[in-house]
Write an enzyme that holds these catalytic residues in place. Structure first.
Site, PDB file in Angstrom:
ATOM      1  CG  MET A 115      26.774  24.088  -6.242  1.00  0.00           C
ATOM      2  SD  MET A 115      27.417  22.507  -5.622  1.00  0.00           S
ATOM      3  CE  MET A 115      27.153  21.431  -7.039  1.00  0.00           C
ATOM      4  CB  SER A 120      31.396  13.682  -3.881  1.00  0.00           C
ATOM      5  OG  SER A 120      29.996  13.521  -4.007  1.00  0.00           O
ATOM      6  CG  MET A 134      21.115  15.180  -4.656  1.00  0.00           C
ATOM      7  SD  MET A 134      21.617  14.646  -6.312  1.00  0.00           S
ATOM      8  CE  MET A 134      23.369  15.057  -6.264  1.00  0.00           C
ATOM      9  CG  MET A 148      22.497  19.819  -3.428  1.00  0.00           C
ATOM     10  SD  MET A 148      23.336  19.018  -4.826  1.00  0.00           S
ATOM     11  CE  MET A 148      24.099  17.656  -3.966  1.00  0.00           C
ATOM     12  N   GLY A 171      26.393  13.367 -10.662  1.00  0.00           N
ATOM     13  CA  GLY A 171      27.847  13.297 -10.631  1.00  0.00           C
ATOM     14  C   GLY A 171      28.410  13.197 -12.032  1.00  0.00           C
ATOM     15  CG  ASP A 217      26.763  15.667  -3.207  1.00  0.00           C
ATOM     16  OD1 ASP A 217      26.824  16.840  -2.815  1.00  0.00           O
ATOM     17  OD2 ASP A 217      27.639  15.124  -3.905  1.00  0.00           O
ATOM     18  CG  HIS A 248      30.805  16.638  -0.515  1.00  0.00           C
ATOM     19  ND1 HIS A 248      30.734  17.903   0.042  1.00  0.00           N
ATOM     20  CD2 HIS A 248      29.860  16.610  -1.491  1.00  0.00           C
ATOM     21  CE1 HIS A 248      29.794  18.599  -0.576  1.00  0.00           C
ATOM     22  NE2 HIS A 248      29.252  17.834  -1.506  1.00  0.00           N
ATOM     23  CG  ASP A 270      30.295  19.420  -5.156  1.00  0.00           C
ATOM     24  OD1 ASP A 270      30.772  18.611  -5.947  1.00  0.00           O
ATOM     25  OD2 ASP A 270      29.294  19.184  -4.450  1.00  0.00           O
ATOM     26  N   GLY A 271      32.140  19.965  -8.179  1.00  0.00           N
ATOM     27  CA  GLY A 271      31.633  19.716  -9.528  1.00  0.00           C
ATOM     28  C   GLY A 271      32.726  19.713 -10.574  1.00  0.00           C
ATOM     29  N   GLY A 287      34.323  13.517  -6.976  1.00  0.00           N
ATOM     30  CA  GLY A 287      33.528  12.295  -6.927  1.00  0.00           C
ATOM     31  C   GLY A 287      34.062  11.240  -7.866  1.00  0.00           C
ATOM     32  CG  HIS A 315      25.909  19.919  -0.910  1.00  0.00           C
ATOM     33  ND1 HIS A 315      26.442  19.807  -2.186  1.00  0.00           N
ATOM     34  CD2 HIS A 315      25.045  20.967  -0.983  1.00  0.00           C
ATOM     35  CE1 HIS A 315      25.927  20.728  -2.968  1.00  0.00           C
ATOM     36  NE2 HIS A 315      25.066  21.440  -2.271  1.00  0.00           N
TER      37      HIS A 315
END
Length: 222
Positions: free
Chosen positions: A136, A7, A36, A67, A143, A34, A32, A174-175, A196, A65
């Site tokens: 998630m 990520s 946001m 968000m 992150g 992200d 990946h 993810d996470g 990440g 992704h």
């Protein structure tokens, strides 16, 4: 099939193209990304122009992704920028079927994402339409967060639902994925592992990705 997806949220944004090239050369399977908006999640990251700028660096799939509160307004822009996969949150899409099919009309893989407290029942009438499902395992927005253990039960239950319905849809997680958590995630049924800080926070990306993959594969060979 286990896929490691670094990520770039945890990458050095001052040298983002170099970071993407580095993890690609180090053995990543997917990049990946992200996105946001500072509204749906408490952070603000990047837009289509950044995706377009780093697209020439690698041929690996870009897993974007979203968000964001209004993903429908940005799907086409990210598709044009070079996204290969686009995932949206069930929590932000009042017309999820329409949104998923719009992504597929643009010849992109369509994914749906569930936050930690969102039940699997929200997927009941969309499962046959999606190309992958992202669970998630942290609350999205930052992150480096700690893995939420209940995500494992959600992945396991989702895997059973997919088997029962005869669907072969990969599950992404993810996470908080690192060497301590990746084995349990794979054992539960995850196949695409987003990591990440576990990758970008290390000195040797190739060795880290290799170690993560080995840890994941150990579970499958037991």
């Amino acid at each position: 099939m286990i896929r490691i997806a670094p990520s770039i949220l945890s990458a050095d944004f001052g040298r983002l193209a170099e970071e993407v090239a580095a993890v690609a050369a180090a053995g990543a399977d997917v990049i990946h990304i992200d996105v946001m908006d500072g509204h749906f999640v408490p952070n603000l990251t990047l837009g289509p122009l950044v995706v377009e700028a780093i697209r020439p660096v690698t041929d690996l799939p870009f897993d974007v992704h979203l968000m964001i509160t209004n993903p429908d307004a940005f799907i086409e822009a990210f598709a044009r920028a070079g996204a290969d996969w686009i995932s949206v949150h069930v929590e932000t899409c009042p017309h999820l079927h329409r949104t998923i099919n719009r992504i597929k009309e643009l010849s992109k893989k369509a994914g749906v994402v569930l936050n930690p407290a969102t039940p699997l029942t929200t997927l009941d009438f969309i499962l046959e339409e999606v190309d992958y499902i992202l669970i998630m395992s942290v609350n999205p927005g930052f992150g480096g967060q700690k893995f939420i253990p209940s995500a494992l039960r959600k992945v396991s239950e989702l895997k059973n639902i997919l088997r029962t319905r005869g669907l072969e849809i990969p599950i992404e997680i993810d996470g908080g994925i690192n060497l301590e958590t990746i084995g349990a995630a794979v054992k539960a049924g995850a196949e695409i592992l987003v990591a990440g800080s576990a990758i970008f926070g290390t000195e040797n990306y190739a060795q880290t990705i290799k170690s993560l993959r080995q840890k994941a594969l150990e579970v499958l060979t037991v």
